[in-house]
Design an enzyme around this catalytic site. Structure first.
Site, PDB file in Angstrom:
ATOM      1  N   LYS A  44      -6.638  -4.305  -2.947  1.00 18.80           N
ATOM      2  CA  LYS A  44      -7.282  -5.479  -1.854  1.00 18.80           C
ATOM      3  C   LYS A  44      -8.502  -4.155  -0.994  1.00 18.80           C
ATOM      4  CE  LYS A  44      -3.675  -4.598   1.288  1.00 18.80           C
ATOM      5  NZ  LYS A  44      -4.599  -3.739   2.527  1.00 18.80           N
ATOM      6  N   CYS A  63      -2.162  -2.523   7.686  1.00 17.14           N
ATOM      7  CA  CYS A  63      -2.332  -3.282   6.401  1.00 17.14           C
ATOM      8  C   CYS A  63      -0.854  -4.098   6.388  1.00 17.14           C
ATOM      9  CB  CYS A  63      -2.203  -2.438   5.251  1.00 17.14           C
ATOM     10  SG  CYS A  63      -3.735  -1.725   4.987  1.00 17.14           S
ATOM     11  N   ASP A 105       0.628  -1.264  -0.262  1.00 18.77           N
ATOM     12  CA  ASP A 105      -0.155   0.003   0.144  1.00 18.77           C
ATOM     13  C   ASP A 105       0.825   1.432  -0.100  1.00 18.77           C
ATOM     14  OD1 ASP A 105      -1.587  -2.140  -0.275  1.00 18.77           O
ATOM     15  OD2 ASP A 105      -2.448  -1.393   1.699  1.00 18.77           O
TER      16      ASP A 105
HETATM   17  C1  C5J Z   1      -2.585   0.565   5.669  1.00 17.72           C
HETATM   18  C2  C5J Z   1      -4.951   1.782   6.563  1.00 17.72           C
HETATM   19  N1  C5J Z   1      -2.323   0.737   4.342  1.00 17.72           N
HETATM   20  N2  C5J Z   1      -4.026   2.493   7.583  1.00 17.72           N
HETATM   21  N3  C5J Z   1      -4.443   0.509   5.811  1.00 17.72           N
HETATM   22  O1  C5J Z   1      -2.220   0.576   6.137  1.00 17.72           O
HETATM   23  O2  C5J Z   1      -6.391   2.006   6.963  1.00 17.72           O
END
Ligand code: C5J
Length: 228
Positions: A136, A169, A31
């Site tokens: 995702k 994540c 991400d």
């Molecule tokens: C991730 C989030 N990528 N913090 N998403 O950690 O909402």
């Protein structure tokens, strides 16, 4: 390095050194999207100081360059939703300021929606042709995705997991992977959080109790162990 037999190396890590068969290892970058790292995206909409995540870009890039040079499998993930939000649980969408919710218009397009500018991976880590990009809808990269098939089809047994955020994540993915039998190595400096204390505790949780979810190292030690 393609066509050259890849060795098994030993990566210095906590709670113990980790033997890693390079041919069966994948780099999974979680991400590293504009929505999390740049102003005007999902991360900032939740009240976070997004500048805190920039520190992970350089270490991720160093790992990415080495993985590419070695011909290792590189998987990029992106958190986000269909434009119709049909895959976004109400319980997720309804949180936070209604003007800044998932799907609301922002300076980088609709927040956390696939295809919008904010959904893209930051330029320094842009995926190359042939590198799977896993979209995702949740925090974990295995939930409602084809990541398991991608890894299985390449005979992968060990994941180097980096990206953002450490305790959300990255952590969820490491927990999912651990339960599926993968060894997970997390280079801490290639991960980041909006909350330094959560970053530190997130890494500590992974390596506690003899490595209850995996191993923690850093990009310098990973790169020192991998063939150059
Ligand atoms: C991730 C989030 N990528 N913090 N998403 O950690 O909402």
């Amino acid at each position: 390095m393609r066509g050259v037999r890849l060795p098994t190396v030993t990566i210095e890590a906590e709670p113990s050194a980790l033997p890693l068969d390079v041919a069966r290892a994948a780099l999974v970058i979680i991400d590293m999207q504009r929505d999390f790292l740049e102003p005007g995206g999902f991360g900032e909409s939740l009240g976070n100081d997004v500048s805190r995540l920039a520190a992970a870009i350089g270490p991720c890039r160093s790992l990415l360059e080495r993985a590419r040079a070695l011909g290792m499998l590189v998987v990029h993930t992106r958190e986000g939703h269909r434009p119709d939000l049909a895959d976004a649980p109400r319980a997720k969408v309804e949180r936070g300021d209604p003007r800044l919710r998932i799907g609301a218009p922002g300076p980088m397009g609709r927040i956390l929606v696939r295809g919008e500018p904010g959904h893209a991976i930051v330029a320094a880590l842009a995926p190359r042709d042939g590198e799977p990009v896993v979209d995702k809808p949740g925090k974990g990269a295995f939930h409602a995705t084809d990541l398991a098939s991608i890894l299985q089809n390449r005979g992968i047994d060990t994941l180097i997991v980096c990206g953002v955020t450490t305790e959300v994540c990255v952590h969820t993915t490491v927990r999912e992977a651990n339960d599926r039998g993968y060894r997970c190595l997390v280079p801490g400096d290639a991960c980041a959080s909006y909350f330094p204390e959560f970053h530190a505790v997130g890494l500590a949780m992974i390596k506690a109790q003899g490595g209850i979810f995996g191993w923690v190292s850093d990009s310098r030690r990973v790169l020192a162990a991998l063939p150059s």
